[in-house]
Design a protein around this motif. Structure first.
Motif, mmCIF file in Angstrom:
data_model
loop_
_atom_site.group_PDB
_atom_site.id
_atom_site.type_symbol
_atom_site.label_atom_id
_atom_site.label_comp_id
_atom_site.label_asym_id
_atom_site.label_seq_id
_atom_site.Cartn_x
_atom_site.Cartn_y
_atom_site.Cartn_z
ATOM 1 N N LEU A 20 0.823 -1.207 0.000
ATOM 2 C CA LEU A 20 0.000 0.000 0.000
ATOM 3 C C LEU A 20 0.860 1.260 0.000
ATOM 4 O O LEU A 20 0.548 2.244 -0.680
ATOM 5 C CB LEU A 20 -0.949 0.002 1.197
ATOM 6 C CG LEU A 20 -2.073 -1.027 1.121
ATOM 7 C CD1 LEU A 20 -2.882 -1.022 2.414
ATOM 8 C CD2 LEU A 20 -2.973 -0.739 -0.073
ATOM 9 N N ILE A 21 1.951 1.236 0.753
ATOM 10 C CA ILE A 21 2.867 2.378 0.759
ATOM 11 C C ILE A 21 3.501 2.550 -0.618
ATOM 12 O O ILE A 21 3.602 3.668 -1.138
ATOM 13 C CB ILE A 21 3.938 2.202 1.857
ATOM 14 C CG1 ILE A 21 3.282 2.330 3.224
ATOM 15 C CG2 ILE A 21 5.061 3.209 1.691
ATOM 16 C CD1 ILE A 21 4.176 1.932 4.383
ATOM 17 N N ALA A 22 3.907 1.447 -1.231
ATOM 18 C CA ALA A 22 4.485 1.514 -2.577
ATOM 19 C C ALA A 22 3.465 2.061 -3.577
ATOM 20 O O ALA A 22 3.806 2.871 -4.447
ATOM 21 C CB ALA A 22 4.971 0.142 -3.006
ATOM 22 N N LEU A 27 1.569 6.450 -7.088
ATOM 23 C CA LEU A 27 0.502 7.376 -7.459
ATOM 24 C C LEU A 27 0.908 8.826 -7.223
ATOM 25 O O LEU A 27 0.517 9.718 -7.979
ATOM 26 C CB LEU A 27 -0.776 7.047 -6.674
ATOM 27 C CG LEU A 27 -1.463 5.740 -7.066
ATOM 28 C CD1 LEU A 27 -2.686 5.496 -6.189
ATOM 29 C CD2 LEU A 27 -1.845 5.738 -8.532
ATOM 30 N N ALA A 28 1.696 9.079 -6.192
ATOM 31 C CA ALA A 28 2.150 10.441 -5.916
ATOM 32 C C ALA A 28 3.119 10.935 -6.983
ATOM 33 O O ALA A 28 3.195 12.131 -7.264
ATOM 34 C CB ALA A 28 2.813 10.496 -4.543
ATOM 35 N N ARG A 29 3.850 10.021 -7.603
ATOM 36 C CA ARG A 29 4.839 10.417 -8.614
ATOM 37 C C ARG A 29 4.261 10.492 -10.016
ATOM 38 O O ARG A 29 4.918 11.024 -10.920
ATOM 39 C CB ARG A 29 6.018 9.456 -8.600
ATOM 40 C CG ARG A 29 6.853 9.623 -7.355
ATOM 41 C CD ARG A 29 8.009 8.655 -7.368
ATOM 42 N NE ARG A 29 8.911 8.949 -6.280
ATOM 43 C CZ ARG A 29 10.112 9.498 -6.439
ATOM 44 N NH1 ARG A 29 10.535 9.793 -7.635
ATOM 45 N NH2 ARG A 29 10.880 9.741 -5.410
#
Length: 52
Positions: A20-22, A27-29
């Motif tokens: 989930l962190i990955a 998605l942020a990038r």
């Protein structure tokens, strides 16, 4: 397999949290979709009939 899942529940949830962190990092990038709009211009090009 069921014994592994029950015995290593903490490991399972740690791996799930890592995915989930990955996903959040990916998605942020990603670049946000943008709409290119030039002030004073229509977004639809004029047709031949409209320019007569």
């Amino acid at each position: 397999m069921a014994e592994f899942v029950q015995e290593y529940a903490v490991l399972r949830w740690t791996v799930a949290a890592a995915f989930l962190i990955a996903l959040g990092v990916v998605l942020a990038r990603l670049p946000a979709p943008t709409v290119s709009v030039v002030p004073g211009r229509d977004s639809i090009p004029p047709t031949r009939e409209a320019s007569k």
